[in-house]
Design a protein around this motif. Structure first.
Motif, PDB file in Angstrom:
ATOM      1  N   HIS A  86      -1.921  27.395   8.587  1.00 46.47           N
ATOM      2  CA  HIS A  86      -2.380  26.874   9.884  1.00 46.47           C
ATOM      3  C   HIS A  86      -3.608  25.972   9.763  1.00 46.47           C
ATOM      4  CE1 HIS A  86      -5.058  30.177   8.996  1.00 46.47           C
ATOM      5  NE2 HIS A  86      -5.920  29.645   9.847  1.00 46.47           N
ATOM      6  N   ILE A  87      -4.269  25.955   8.606  1.00 48.18           N
ATOM      7  CA  ILE A  87      -5.535  25.219   8.457  1.00 48.18           C
ATOM      8  C   ILE A  87      -5.246  23.709   8.422  1.00 48.18           C
ATOM      9  CG2 ILE A  87      -7.594  24.854   7.044  1.00 48.18           C
ATOM     10  CD1 ILE A  87      -7.088  27.642   5.808  1.00 48.18           C
ATOM     11  N   PRO A  88      -5.863  22.918   9.311  1.00 41.84           N
ATOM     12  CA  PRO A  88      -5.649  21.473   9.262  1.00 41.84           C
ATOM     13  C   PRO A  88      -6.269  20.856   8.008  1.00 41.84           C
ATOM     14  CG  PRO A  88      -7.318  22.033  10.911  1.00 41.84           C
ATOM     15  CD  PRO A  88      -6.729  23.327  10.422  1.00 41.84           C
ATOM     16  N   LYS A 135      -3.617  24.576  20.705  1.00 42.19           N
ATOM     17  CA  LYS A 135      -2.875  23.482  20.101  1.00 42.19           C
ATOM     18  C   LYS A 135      -1.506  23.387  20.782  1.00 42.19           C
ATOM     19  CE  LYS A 135      -6.137  23.043  16.976  1.00 42.19           C
ATOM     20  NZ  LYS A 135      -6.998  24.141  17.284  1.00 42.19           N
ATOM     21  N   LYS A 136      -1.040  22.146  20.961  1.00 39.11           N
ATOM     22  CA  LYS A 136       0.231  21.924  21.635  1.00 39.11           C
ATOM     23  C   LYS A 136       1.279  21.461  20.631  1.00 39.11           C
ATOM     24  CE  LYS A 136       0.174  20.071  25.710  1.00 39.11           C
ATOM     25  NZ  LYS A 136      -0.080  19.079  26.799  1.00 39.11           N
ATOM     26  N   ALA A 151      10.007  28.331  17.655  1.00 35.80           N
ATOM     27  CA  ALA A 151       8.931  28.650  18.592  1.00 35.80           C
ATOM     28  C   ALA A 151       8.352  30.033  18.316  1.00 35.80           C
ATOM     29  CB  ALA A 151       9.446  28.564  20.026  1.00 35.80           C
ATOM     30  N   GLU A 152       9.214  30.987  17.988  1.00 37.52           N
ATOM     31  CA  GLU A 152       8.744  32.349  17.687  1.00 37.52           C
ATOM     32  C   GLU A 152       7.978  32.400  16.377  1.00 37.52           C
ATOM     33  OE1 GLU A 152      12.192  34.827  17.813  1.00 37.52           O
ATOM     34  OE2 GLU A 152      12.459  34.581  19.977  1.00 37.52           O
ATOM     35  N   VAL A 159      -1.253  28.517  20.212  1.00 31.76           N
ATOM     36  CA  VAL A 159      -0.272  27.435  20.159  1.00 31.76           C
ATOM     37  C   VAL A 159       0.589  27.472  21.419  1.00 31.76           C
ATOM     38  CG1 VAL A 159       1.682  26.433  18.919  1.00 31.76           C
ATOM     39  CG2 VAL A 159      -0.185  27.481  17.633  1.00 31.76           C
ATOM     40  N   GLN A 160       0.584  26.361  22.154  1.00 37.46           N
ATOM     41  CA  GLN A 160       1.427  26.231  23.344  1.00 37.46           C
ATOM     42  C   GLN A 160       2.635  25.395  22.952  1.00 37.46           C
ATOM     43  OE1 GLN A 160      -0.639  24.656  26.783  1.00 37.46           O
ATOM     44  NE2 GLN A 160       1.244  23.788  27.596  1.00 37.46           N
ATOM     45  N   THR A 161       3.836  25.936  23.102  1.00 35.86           N
ATOM     46  CA  THR A 161       5.043  25.281  22.606  1.00 35.86           C
ATOM     47  C   THR A 161       5.916  24.768  23.741  1.00 35.86           C
ATOM     48  OG1 THR A 161       5.047  26.777  20.702  1.00 35.86           O
ATOM     49  CG2 THR A 161       7.070  25.578  21.137  1.00 35.86           C
TER      50      THR A 161
END
Length: 201
Positions: A86-88, A135-136, A151-152, A159-161
């Protein structure tokens, strides 16, 4: 380079700087501190991977030419580890392989040599990315079962999916709102994933 590893406290924003040029690493560290980050510096790939797992790292700047192995290996291992994927990661390198970097999961790519302004802009981008509370994610996949499983797999509290089934639907959603990331099926019913990317550009 003397970094901040001894001073890091819970809740601190932490930037891992993976760079074997000590002078440039110091510049990045100083700029990161101005932006409110505590900095960790790694001049070797193995050190970078160990630090990424040992500390709660918010973002990483990654040089691709390291003395023990290349940065591509570091990026690949980070993105295949549930603890670090998950790290950018913002690549800063002399190598001109931006598309490869983005394809492998980097959020951005800056070519060296870079101006002071370009480096500052890169760190500002990292800072703004990290500071967004949610985050989207846009999932573009015509198979409903696959859409739900993606998505799951990715979805959690930060995180908004949104999920769509066609390229046309994706373009409609993108015309109304912006997303941090997109998971894209290359074989959509109305256009290829590559055509969609070109339309988005």
């Amino acid at each position: 380079v003397g970094d901040d590893r001894e001073a890091i406290q819970p809740g601190d924003r932490v930037l891992l700087i993976v760079e074997d040029d000590t002078a440039f690493a110091q510049i990045l560290l100083d700029m990161a501190r101005v932006r409110g980050f505590k900095g960790l510096v790694a001049g070797r790939a193995e050190t970078a991977l160990r630090l990424a797992r040992s500390f709660t790292v918010d973002a990483i700047t990654l040089d691709l030419r390291l003395p023990d192995r290349d940065g591509w290996t570091v990026l690949d291992r980070l993105k295949h580890d549930a603890k670090t994927r998950h790290i950018p990661v913002h690549i800063i390198s002399v190598e001109e392989e931006e598309q490869r970097g983005l394809k492998l999961g980097a959020i951005a790519y800056l070519h060296k040599p870079a101006s002071k302004e370009a480096v500052e802009e890169a760190l500002d981008h990292v800072k703004s990315f990290v500071e967004r509370p949610v985050k989207k994610l846009l999932v573009v996949e015509d198979n409903e079962v696959q859409r739900k499983s993606i998505a799951e797999l990715i979805g959690n509290h930060d995180v908004q999916t949104a999920a769509v089934a066609t390229g046309k639907e994706a373009l409609a959603v993108l015309s109304k709102e912006s997303f941090d990331c997109m998971v894209l099926d290359l074989g959509l019913p109305d256009m290829t994933g590559f055509e969609l990317i070109e339309r988005i550009k």
